[in-house]
Design a protein around this motif. Structure first.
Motif, PDB file in Angstrom:
ATOM      1  N   PRO A 137      39.561  19.446  25.870  1.00 19.83           N
ATOM      2  CA  PRO A 137      40.077  19.344  27.233  1.00 19.83           C
ATOM      3  C   PRO A 137      40.469  17.920  27.612  1.00 19.83           C
ATOM      4  O   PRO A 137      39.969  16.942  27.062  1.00 19.83           O
ATOM      5  CB  PRO A 137      38.900  19.824  28.090  1.00 19.83           C
ATOM      6  CG  PRO A 137      37.686  19.500  27.269  1.00 19.83           C
ATOM      7  CD  PRO A 137      38.105  19.712  25.843  1.00 19.83           C
ATOM      8  N   THR A 138      41.387  17.842  28.557  1.00 21.44           N
ATOM      9  CA  THR A 138      41.735  16.576  29.203  1.00 21.44           C
ATOM     10  C   THR A 138      41.374  16.705  30.672  1.00 21.44           C
ATOM     11  O   THR A 138      41.460  17.788  31.256  1.00 21.44           O
ATOM     12  CB  THR A 138      43.241  16.286  29.068  1.00 21.44           C
ATOM     13  OG1 THR A 138      43.978  17.441  29.476  1.00 21.44           O
ATOM     14  CG2 THR A 138      43.621  15.920  27.645  1.00 21.44           C
ATOM     15  N   ASP A 139      40.969  15.599  31.277  1.00 23.31           N
ATOM     16  CA  ASP A 139      40.600  15.615  32.690  1.00 23.31           C
ATOM     17  C   ASP A 139      41.851  15.571  33.557  1.00 23.31           C
ATOM     18  O   ASP A 139      42.778  14.786  33.320  1.00 23.31           O
ATOM     19  CB  ASP A 139      39.708  14.414  33.008  1.00 23.31           C
ATOM     20  CG  ASP A 139      39.287  14.406  34.460  1.00 23.31           C
ATOM     21  OD1 ASP A 139      38.301  15.101  34.793  1.00 23.31           O
ATOM     22  OD2 ASP A 139      39.951  13.728  35.275  1.00 23.31           O
ATOM     23  N   THR A 169      44.543  12.464  33.601  1.00 27.12           N
ATOM     24  CA  THR A 169      45.898  12.784  33.136  1.00 27.12           C
ATOM     25  C   THR A 169      46.934  12.377  34.167  1.00 27.12           C
ATOM     26  O   THR A 169      47.935  11.715  33.853  1.00 27.12           O
ATOM     27  CB  THR A 169      46.027  14.290  32.861  1.00 27.12           C
ATOM     28  OG1 THR A 169      45.139  14.661  31.805  1.00 27.12           O
ATOM     29  CG2 THR A 169      47.450  14.655  32.468  1.00 27.12           C
ATOM     30  N   PRO A 195      46.406  22.923  30.269  1.00 25.13           N
ATOM     31  CA  PRO A 195      46.043  22.116  29.097  1.00 25.13           C
ATOM     32  C   PRO A 195      44.736  22.516  28.429  1.00 25.13           C
ATOM     33  O   PRO A 195      44.538  22.202  27.247  1.00 25.13           O
ATOM     34  CB  PRO A 195      45.950  20.696  29.670  1.00 25.13           C
ATOM     35  CG  PRO A 195      46.769  20.725  30.918  1.00 25.13           C
ATOM     36  CD  PRO A 195      46.597  22.094  31.464  1.00 25.13           C
ATOM     37  N   GLN A 196      43.841  23.202  29.162  1.00 27.28           N
ATOM     38  CA  GLN A 196      42.578  23.602  28.540  1.00 27.28           C
ATOM     39  C   GLN A 196      42.814  24.551  27.367  1.00 27.28           C
ATOM     40  O   GLN A 196      41.954  24.706  26.503  1.00 27.28           O
ATOM     41  CB  GLN A 196      41.649  24.251  29.570  1.00 27.28           C
ATOM     42  CG  GLN A 196      41.997  25.676  29.967  1.00 27.28           C
ATOM     43  CD  GLN A 196      43.075  25.756  31.017  1.00 27.28           C
ATOM     44  OE1 GLN A 196      43.540  24.751  31.529  1.00 27.28           O
ATOM     45  NE2 GLN A 196      43.480  26.969  31.365  1.00 27.28           N
ATOM     46  N   TYR A 233      37.944  22.780  31.891  1.00 26.76           N
ATOM     47  CA  TYR A 233      37.379  22.083  30.741  1.00 26.76           C
ATOM     48  C   TYR A 233      37.100  23.013  29.558  1.00 26.76           C
ATOM     49  O   TYR A 233      36.605  22.567  28.531  1.00 26.76           O
ATOM     50  CB  TYR A 233      36.077  21.385  31.138  1.00 26.76           C
ATOM     51  CG  TYR A 233      36.262  20.250  32.115  1.00 26.76           C
ATOM     52  CD1 TYR A 233      37.219  19.254  31.897  1.00 26.76           C
ATOM     53  CD2 TYR A 233      35.469  20.157  33.257  1.00 26.76           C
ATOM     54  CE1 TYR A 233      37.378  18.204  32.780  1.00 26.76           C
ATOM     55  CE2 TYR A 233      35.621  19.097  34.143  1.00 26.76           C
ATOM     56  CZ  TYR A 233      36.576  18.131  33.905  1.00 26.76           C
ATOM     57  OH  TYR A 233      36.740  17.087  34.784  1.00 26.76           O
ATOM     58  N   ARG A 245      49.223  20.630  36.785  1.00 24.30           N
ATOM     59  CA  ARG A 245      48.338  21.102  35.731  1.00 24.30           C
ATOM     60  C   ARG A 245      47.111  21.757  36.340  1.00 24.30           C
ATOM     61  O   ARG A 245      46.756  21.517  37.501  1.00 24.30           O
ATOM     62  CB  ARG A 245      47.926  19.961  34.796  1.00 24.30           C
ATOM     63  CG  ARG A 245      47.182  18.809  35.436  1.00 24.30           C
ATOM     64  CD  ARG A 245      46.329  18.064  34.406  1.00 24.30           C
ATOM     65  NE  ARG A 245      45.228  18.905  33.940  1.00 24.30           N
ATOM     66  CZ  ARG A 245      44.529  18.662  32.828  1.00 24.30           C
ATOM     67  NH1 ARG A 245      44.844  17.613  32.070  1.00 24.30           N
ATOM     68  NH2 ARG A 245      43.535  19.454  32.479  1.00 24.30           N
ATOM     69  N   SER A 267      47.007  17.721  24.066  1.00 20.60           N
ATOM     70  CA  SER A 267      46.584  16.331  24.179  1.00 20.60           C
ATOM     71  C   SER A 267      47.323  15.674  25.338  1.00 20.60           C
ATOM     72  O   SER A 267      48.291  16.222  25.880  1.00 20.60           O
ATOM     73  CB  SER A 267      46.915  15.576  22.885  1.00 20.60           C
ATOM     74  OG  SER A 267      48.334  15.497  22.730  1.00 20.60           O
ATOM     75  N   TYR A 268      46.885  14.473  25.709  1.00 19.60           N
ATOM     76  CA  TYR A 268      47.608  13.727  26.735  1.00 19.60           C
ATOM     77  C   TYR A 268      49.046  13.482  26.297  1.00 19.60           C
ATOM     78  O   TYR A 268      49.978  13.587  27.112  1.00 19.60           O
ATOM     79  CB  TYR A 268      46.918  12.393  27.051  1.00 19.60           C
ATOM     80  CG  TYR A 268      47.760  11.551  27.986  1.00 19.60           C
ATOM     81  CD1 TYR A 268      47.822  11.849  29.345  1.00 19.60           C
ATOM     82  CD2 TYR A 268      48.538  10.500  27.505  1.00 19.60           C
ATOM     83  CE1 TYR A 268      48.629  11.112  30.203  1.00 19.60           C
ATOM     84  CE2 TYR A 268      49.346   9.760  28.361  1.00 19.60           C
ATOM     85  CZ  TYR A 268      49.384  10.069  29.710  1.00 19.60           C
ATOM     86  OH  TYR A 268      50.194   9.339  30.550  1.00 19.60           O
ATOM     87  N   ASP A 269      49.247  13.165  25.032  1.00 17.96           N
ATOM     88  CA  ASP A 269      50.610  12.885  24.559  1.00 17.96           C
ATOM     89  C   ASP A 269      51.512  14.104  24.724  1.00 17.96           C
ATOM     90  O   ASP A 269      52.688  13.972  25.068  1.00 17.96           O
ATOM     91  CB  ASP A 269      50.587  12.432  23.094  1.00 17.96           C
ATOM     92  CG  ASP A 269      50.061  11.013  22.931  1.00 17.96           C
ATOM     93  OD1 ASP A 269      50.067  10.258  23.925  1.00 17.96           O
ATOM     94  OD2 ASP A 269      49.644  10.673  21.811  1.00 17.96           O
ATOM     95  N   ASP A 304      42.916  22.553  36.325  1.00 18.80           N
ATOM     96  CA  ASP A 304      41.739  21.687  36.257  1.00 18.80           C
ATOM     97  C   ASP A 304      40.615  22.498  35.626  1.00 18.80           C
ATOM     98  O   ASP A 304      39.799  23.096  36.321  1.00 18.80           O
ATOM     99  CB  ASP A 304      41.372  21.221  37.670  1.00 18.80           C
ATOM    100  CG  ASP A 304      40.240  20.197  37.688  1.00 18.80           C
ATOM    101  OD1 ASP A 304      39.995  19.564  36.635  1.00 18.80           O
ATOM    102  OD2 ASP A 304      39.612  20.013  38.747  1.00 18.80           O
TER     103      ASP A 304
END
Length: 307
Positions: free
Chosen positions: A51-53, A57, A9-10, A39, A35, A14-16, A37
């Motif tokens: 980034p999302t954590d 998430t 995801p970095q 940032y 996923r 988005s979370y969505d 980890d």
């Protein structure tokens, strides 16, 4: 052979978006959603929207999925204190009904530490070993008793060692290419050993090292699950493979050499060669998270052919 979906995801999600992919993972019959980890985006990606954590998430996904397992490849040991991490993982495991797995690594990407003000210690492997001892030790401590640890990097005194995961512990994944220390850590702490982005020959060699390390400490080698993580790019025909490769900025020939790419038949054949090394689980690194048709194709024409 278990197939798991593995996201980065970095690079921009988005979370969505992650929720959409996780729900597709569940609906299409894959075993798990994992996923990274991180940032900070890598390479030429702009990382938008940011980034999302990882554990925030997974907490959200724990409440919005019902079957798939959820986890990290790999949680960075530099990002969280081990006592706090043990609480976070146990709580998310409770939120999921016992579907969480913890991949834990030393942390390696110095630039993201600089970007977000995270200390980047020089000696990370010794810290990782202590972190594994603390996290697993906290979970293993009998309820009503306390846990203490006196180490070079971390000290815990009379911890109540709460909360507990649903099943008493969470499966722990350790991975990497290291020839000596990594197999030793896996033999002591891991439920699963994962080798990322490795050839069939390198996978076989590293699995052999881990098996030998397990036997050296009196543990059956088959007590561990052995797995690979590989980029995936599958198409119904050459044009579709080329389109998907271009969408992630990669060349088809390179992907065929270093990952799982080509027609469903080609990918199934290569997975079979990884299985022959002892691998029973593959994390499919999906880099275009908007291409849900890709997941549908893998489910229908790759996963369906695997035992």
């Amino acid at each position: 052979m278990d197939l798991r979906i593995f996201t980065e995801p970095q690079q921009g999600a988005s979370y969505d978006t992650l929720l959409t992919v996780a729900r597709a993972t569940e609906d299409l019959g894959f075993d798990a959603f994992f996923r990274s980890d991180h940032y900070l985006a890598m390479g030429s990606a702009d990382g938008l929207p940011g980034p999302t954590d990882a554990w925030i998430t997974l907490a959200g996904l724990a409440r919005e999925t019902s079957r798939i397992r959820l986890g990290t490849l790999m949680t960075a040991g530099t990002f969280r204190l081990p006592g706090v991490l043990a609480i976070q993982v146990a709580q998310v495991d409770q939120m999921s009904g016992g579907r969480i797995e913890l991949g834990l690594g030393a942390g390696w990407f110095e630039e993201e530490h600089k970007a977000y003000g995270i200390p980047f210690p020089k000696e990370k492997f010794a810290r990782l070993e202590e972190q594994l001892a603390i996290v697993t030790g906290l979970w293993a401590t009998e309820t009503g008793k306390t846990f203490s640890h006196e180490g070079a990097h971390y000290r815990l005194t009379d911890s109540p060692a709460l909360p507990k995961p649903v099943n008493g512990k969470v499966p722990v994944l350790i991975g990497g290419h290291g020839a000596t220390r990594t197999p030793r850590l896996a033999a002591r702490y891991a439920d699963e050993f994962n080798i990322p982005f490795a050839s069939i020959e390198d996978s076989e060699r590293q699995f052999g090292r881990v098996r030998a390390a397990a036997e050296a400490v009196g543990r059956p080698a088959d007590d561990l699950v052995y797995s690979n993580a590989l980029v995936v790019c599958v198409g119904k025909d050459d044009a579709e493979v080329a389109r998907r490769a271009a969408a992630i900025g990669r060349e088809v020939d390179e992907l065929k050499t270093n990952g799982l790419a080509g027609s469903p038949a080609e990918v199934v054949e290569k997975i079979g060669r990884y299985a022959a090394t002892g691998s029973s689980r593959i994390y499919l690194q999906v880099l275009d998270l908007d291409d849900l048709d890709h997941l549908e194709l893998i489910s229908a024409q790759v996963q369906s052919q695997l035992g």
